[in-house]
Design a protein around this motif. Structure first.
Motif, PDB file in Angstrom:
ATOM      1  N   THR A   1     -25.005  -7.954 -23.519  1.00 53.13           N
ATOM      2  CA  THR A   1     -24.430  -7.188 -22.415  1.00 53.13           C
ATOM      3  C   THR A   1     -23.073  -7.740 -22.007  1.00 53.13           C
ATOM      4  O   THR A   1     -22.092  -6.994 -21.869  1.00 53.13           O
ATOM      5  CB  THR A   1     -25.383  -7.200 -21.205  1.00 53.13           C
ATOM      6  OG1 THR A   1     -26.617  -6.574 -21.578  1.00 53.13           O
ATOM      7  CG2 THR A   1     -24.777  -6.457 -20.025  1.00 53.13           C
ATOM      8  N   VAL A   2     -23.004  -9.057 -21.823  1.00 58.48           N
ATOM      9  CA  VAL A   2     -21.751  -9.694 -21.397  1.00 58.48           C
ATOM     10  C   VAL A   2     -20.680  -9.529 -22.465  1.00 58.48           C
ATOM     11  O   VAL A   2     -19.516  -9.247 -22.162  1.00 58.48           O
ATOM     12  CB  VAL A   2     -21.991 -11.179 -21.067  1.00 58.48           C
ATOM     13  CG1 VAL A   2     -20.663 -11.905 -20.840  1.00 58.48           C
ATOM     14  CG2 VAL A   2     -22.883 -11.322 -19.838  1.00 58.48           C
ATOM     15  N   GLN A   3     -21.068  -9.662 -23.732  1.00 55.78           N
ATOM     16  CA  GLN A   3     -20.098  -9.523 -24.818  1.00 55.78           C
ATOM     17  C   GLN A   3     -19.486  -8.125 -24.838  1.00 55.78           C
ATOM     18  O   GLN A   3     -18.270  -7.963 -24.957  1.00 55.78           O
ATOM     19  CB  GLN A   3     -20.749  -9.828 -26.160  1.00 55.78           C
ATOM     20  CG  GLN A   3     -19.778  -9.725 -27.336  1.00 55.78           C
ATOM     21  CD  GLN A   3     -20.370 -10.292 -28.622  1.00 55.78           C
ATOM     22  OE1 GLN A   3     -21.268 -11.130 -28.594  1.00 55.78           O
ATOM     23  NE2 GLN A   3     -19.876  -9.843 -29.760  1.00 55.78           N
ATOM     24  N   ASN A   4     -20.317  -7.119 -24.699  1.00 52.38           N
ATOM     25  CA  ASN A   4     -19.811  -5.741 -24.714  1.00 52.38           C
ATOM     26  C   ASN A   4     -18.870  -5.486 -23.543  1.00 52.38           C
ATOM     27  O   ASN A   4     -17.818  -4.841 -23.701  1.00 52.38           O
ATOM     28  CB  ASN A   4     -20.987  -4.756 -24.666  1.00 52.38           C
ATOM     29  CG  ASN A   4     -21.772  -4.733 -25.963  1.00 52.38           C
ATOM     30  OD1 ASN A   4     -21.256  -5.089 -27.023  1.00 52.38           O
ATOM     31  ND2 ASN A   4     -23.029  -4.318 -25.894  1.00 52.38           N
ATOM     32  N   GLU A   5     -19.221  -6.001 -22.366  1.00 52.88           N
ATOM     33  CA  GLU A   5     -18.390  -5.782 -21.191  1.00 52.88           C
ATOM     34  C   GLU A   5     -17.068  -6.549 -21.292  1.00 52.88           C
ATOM     35  O   GLU A   5     -16.010  -6.047 -20.902  1.00 52.88           O
ATOM     36  CB  GLU A   5     -19.157  -6.185 -19.931  1.00 52.88           C
ATOM     37  CG  GLU A   5     -20.341  -5.262 -19.629  1.00 52.88           C
ATOM     38  CD  GLU A   5     -21.097  -5.667 -18.388  1.00 52.88           C
ATOM     39  OE1 GLU A   5     -20.794  -6.740 -17.820  1.00 52.88           O
ATOM     40  OE2 GLU A   5     -22.001  -4.913 -17.966  1.00 52.88           O
ATOM     41  N   LEU A   6     -17.115  -7.762 -21.824  1.00 48.56           N
ATOM     42  CA  LEU A   6     -15.893  -8.544 -21.985  1.00 48.56           C
ATOM     43  C   LEU A   6     -14.952  -7.897 -22.998  1.00 48.56           C
ATOM     44  O   LEU A   6     -13.734  -7.872 -22.802  1.00 48.56           O
ATOM     45  CB  LEU A   6     -16.231  -9.968 -22.440  1.00 48.56           C
ATOM     46  CG  LEU A   6     -16.516 -10.997 -21.357  1.00 48.56           C
ATOM     47  CD1 LEU A   6     -16.876 -12.334 -21.983  1.00 48.56           C
ATOM     48  CD2 LEU A   6     -15.329 -11.163 -20.419  1.00 48.56           C
ATOM     49  N   GLU A   7     -15.515  -7.374 -24.073  1.00 47.59           N
ATOM     50  CA  GLU A   7     -14.684  -6.699 -25.076  1.00 47.59           C
ATOM     51  C   GLU A   7     -13.955  -5.503 -24.463  1.00 47.59           C
ATOM     52  O   GLU A   7     -12.765  -5.298 -24.716  1.00 47.59           O
ATOM     53  CB  GLU A   7     -15.554  -6.251 -26.255  1.00 47.59           C
ATOM     54  CG  GLU A   7     -15.990  -7.380 -27.160  1.00 47.59           C
ATOM     55  CD  GLU A   7     -16.886  -6.914 -28.289  1.00 47.59           C
ATOM     56  OE1 GLU A   7     -17.521  -5.841 -28.154  1.00 47.59           O
ATOM     57  OE2 GLU A   7     -16.974  -7.611 -29.299  1.00 47.59           O
ATOM     58  N   SER A   8     -14.650  -4.752 -23.645  1.00 49.11           N
ATOM     59  CA  SER A   8     -14.028  -3.589 -22.992  1.00 49.11           C
ATOM     60  C   SER A   8     -12.938  -4.034 -22.020  1.00 49.11           C
ATOM     61  O   SER A   8     -11.870  -3.417 -21.938  1.00 49.11           O
ATOM     62  CB  SER A   8     -15.084  -2.772 -22.248  1.00 49.11           C
ATOM     63  OG  SER A   8     -16.041  -2.248 -23.145  1.00 49.11           O
ATOM     64  N   PHE A   9     -13.188  -5.119 -21.288  1.00 49.42           N
ATOM     65  CA  PHE A   9     -12.220  -5.631 -20.329  1.00 49.42           C
ATOM     66  C   PHE A   9     -10.939  -6.086 -21.020  1.00 49.42           C
ATOM     67  O   PHE A   9      -9.831  -5.749 -20.596  1.00 49.42           O
ATOM     68  CB  PHE A   9     -12.836  -6.795 -19.547  1.00 49.42           C
ATOM     69  CG  PHE A   9     -11.892  -7.451 -18.576  1.00 49.42           C
ATOM     70  CD1 PHE A   9     -11.613  -6.870 -17.351  1.00 49.42           C
ATOM     71  CD2 PHE A   9     -11.296  -8.657 -18.893  1.00 49.42           C
ATOM     72  CE1 PHE A   9     -10.747  -7.475 -16.457  1.00 49.42           C
ATOM     73  CE2 PHE A   9     -10.417  -9.273 -18.007  1.00 49.42           C
ATOM     74  CZ  PHE A   9     -10.149  -8.684 -16.781  1.00 49.42           C
ATOM     75  N   VAL A  10     -11.081  -6.854 -22.092  1.00 54.62           N
ATOM     76  CA  VAL A  10      -9.898  -7.370 -22.782  1.00 54.62           C
ATOM     77  C   VAL A  10      -9.137  -6.245 -23.469  1.00 54.62           C
ATOM     78  O   VAL A  10      -7.904  -6.234 -23.500  1.00 54.62           O
ATOM     79  CB  VAL A  10     -10.299  -8.468 -23.786  1.00 54.62           C
ATOM     80  CG1 VAL A  10      -9.091  -8.918 -24.594  1.00 54.62           C
ATOM     81  CG2 VAL A  10     -10.915  -9.652 -23.054  1.00 54.62           C
ATOM     82  N   GLU A  11      -9.873  -5.271 -23.998  1.00 57.80           N
ATOM     83  CA  GLU A  11      -9.209  -4.124 -24.629  1.00 57.80           C
ATOM     84  C   GLU A  11      -8.364  -3.357 -23.606  1.00 57.80           C
ATOM     85  O   GLU A  11      -7.269  -2.882 -23.914  1.00 57.80           O
ATOM     86  CB  GLU A  11     -10.249  -3.193 -25.254  1.00 57.80           C
ATOM     87  CG  GLU A  11      -9.645  -2.037 -26.029  1.00 57.80           C
ATOM     88  CD  GLU A  11     -10.697  -1.178 -26.706  1.00 57.80           C
ATOM     89  OE1 GLU A  11     -10.314  -0.158 -27.305  1.00 57.80           O
ATOM     90  OE2 GLU A  11     -11.894  -1.513 -26.627  1.00 57.80           O
ATOM     91  N   ALA A  12      -8.862  -3.285 -22.377  1.00 54.77           N
ATOM     92  CA  ALA A  12      -8.152  -2.541 -21.334  1.00 54.77           C
ATOM     93  C   ALA A  12      -6.978  -3.323 -20.755  1.00 54.77           C
ATOM     94  O   ALA A  12      -5.970  -2.731 -20.344  1.00 54.77           O
ATOM     95  CB  ALA A  12      -9.117  -2.171 -20.208  1.00 54.77           C
TER      96      ALA A  12
END
Length: 341
Positions: A296-307
């Motif tokens: 869960t944390v990995q998916n959310e962090l990936e989205s944050f950094v992409e944005a």
């Protein structure tokens, strides 16, 4: 500054912000000891830096004497960079800051960072006690930064007022902010910029955009460098992480009610502890909180950094049980290592 290759996320470094929180039932000495243990733990896990923030007159935090704690952490670790996230510059004369961090850099060469903020790090009455009769204007912060840079410069050796130790030392400066003012200033001065999205998410994207638009290369930075601080609570399951998060939520509730208390143990549910309006306010304040299992944390962090396309993720974790907090950083380090391959 050591150059670190970007991983698949585009992030160069992962680091830790510690407010040196006081958990319910813990003494101030125990809280400081836990901070050192956390720094040693994340150093072994490969985190790049460990910063401590300046706060005053708070029962919940014991980070008021920030340079002393930085020295304590640096002495108890080997390689990790240690610094301030940050020193609230309006509370201090630039010469004092230059001398303090010059001393730290002399003792722990190549490991000291100086992050600078313009907020008081406390309430207005305490800020007045810290600053005495000084009234801050919009021009003071940029001028104080320039004065600090002068004290650190080798060219200042013939001046009437000098920072000893400090003069001629390579101590990287970072500007911290939660709005657009410091973003523009960091860009103009060519300094790295760290945004406090862990508690003030509103202007994150605007501030990053303004920083890049205003960036001018400097001796310290040839290219822009951005850091975003976020809350992370990782556990072996989503359910446990959500349970641990209630300590952070209770802490935030104390902030908005101005009834601050030491970090409380987690509860089964926040229902009945907060009103709907308070819940919405806290959810907005803690918008960039990544809570859950490793996946869960990995998916959310990936989205944050992409944005955001930030260069560095700085993590703060308000977790009541010290072992759970250590485990959270372990899980996070597993995510980072996997993203590097």
């Amino acid at each position: 500054m050591k150059r670190i290759n970007k991983n698949n996320l585009g992030v160069k470094k992962f680091s830790v912000l510690d407010l040196v929180p006081v958990a319910e039932g813990s003494s101030h000495l125990q809280s400081i000891a836990k901070s050192l243990e956390l720094a040693q733990h994340v150093e072994r896990l490969g985190y790049g830096r460990f910063w401590i923030s300046e706060h005053h007159n708070m029962d919940t935090l014991v980070s008021s004497a920030t340079p002393i704690l930085i020295g304590h952490i640096a002495q108890g670790t080997q390689n990790i960079r240690v610094g301030s996230g940050g020193v609230m510059l309006p509370n201090h004369a630039p010469l004092i800051v230059a001398e303090q961090f010059g001393t730290l850099e002399t003792l722990y060469s190549g490991r000291i960072d100086l992050g600078l903020g313009r907020a008081p790090g406390t309430d207005q009455l305490t800020a007045k006690a810290l600053r005495r009769d000084r009234a801050e204007t919009v021009h003071d912060f940029p001028r104080d930064i320039g004065e600090l840079q002068t004290y650190f410069s080798a060219e200042n050796k013939n001046a009437a007022v000098r920072a000893i130790p400090g003069e001629g030392l390579d101590i990287p400066l970072y500007l911290l902010g939660s709005s657009t003012f410091s973003a523009q200033l960091a860009g103009i001065k060519g300094l790295p910029y760290a945004f406090a999205s862990h508690f003030a998410p509103t202007h994150l994207h605007e501030a990053l955009q303004l920083y890049h638009q205003n960036f001018q290369p400097s001796k310290q930075c040839e290219a822009p460098y951005t850091i975003a601080c976020v809350n992370v609570i990782a556990a072996d399951t989503d359910e446990k992480a959500k349970h641990l998060e209630t300590s952070l939520q209770q802490l935030a509730l104390g902030i908005i009610r101005n009834t601050r208390k030491p970090l409380a143990p987690p509860v089964k549910s926040m229902d009945g502890l907060w009103h709907d309006l308070e819940k919405a306010q806290i959810q907005k304040m803690m918008y960039y909180s990544f809570v859950g299992s490793k996946e869960t944390v990995q998916n959310e962090l990936e989205s944050f950094v992409e944005a955001t396309r930030v260069d560095e993720i700085m993590v703060v974790s308000h977790i009541f049980d010290h072992e759970d907090r250590l485990r959270s950083y372990e899980i996070l380090s597993e995510i980072f290592r996997e993203l590097e391959h």
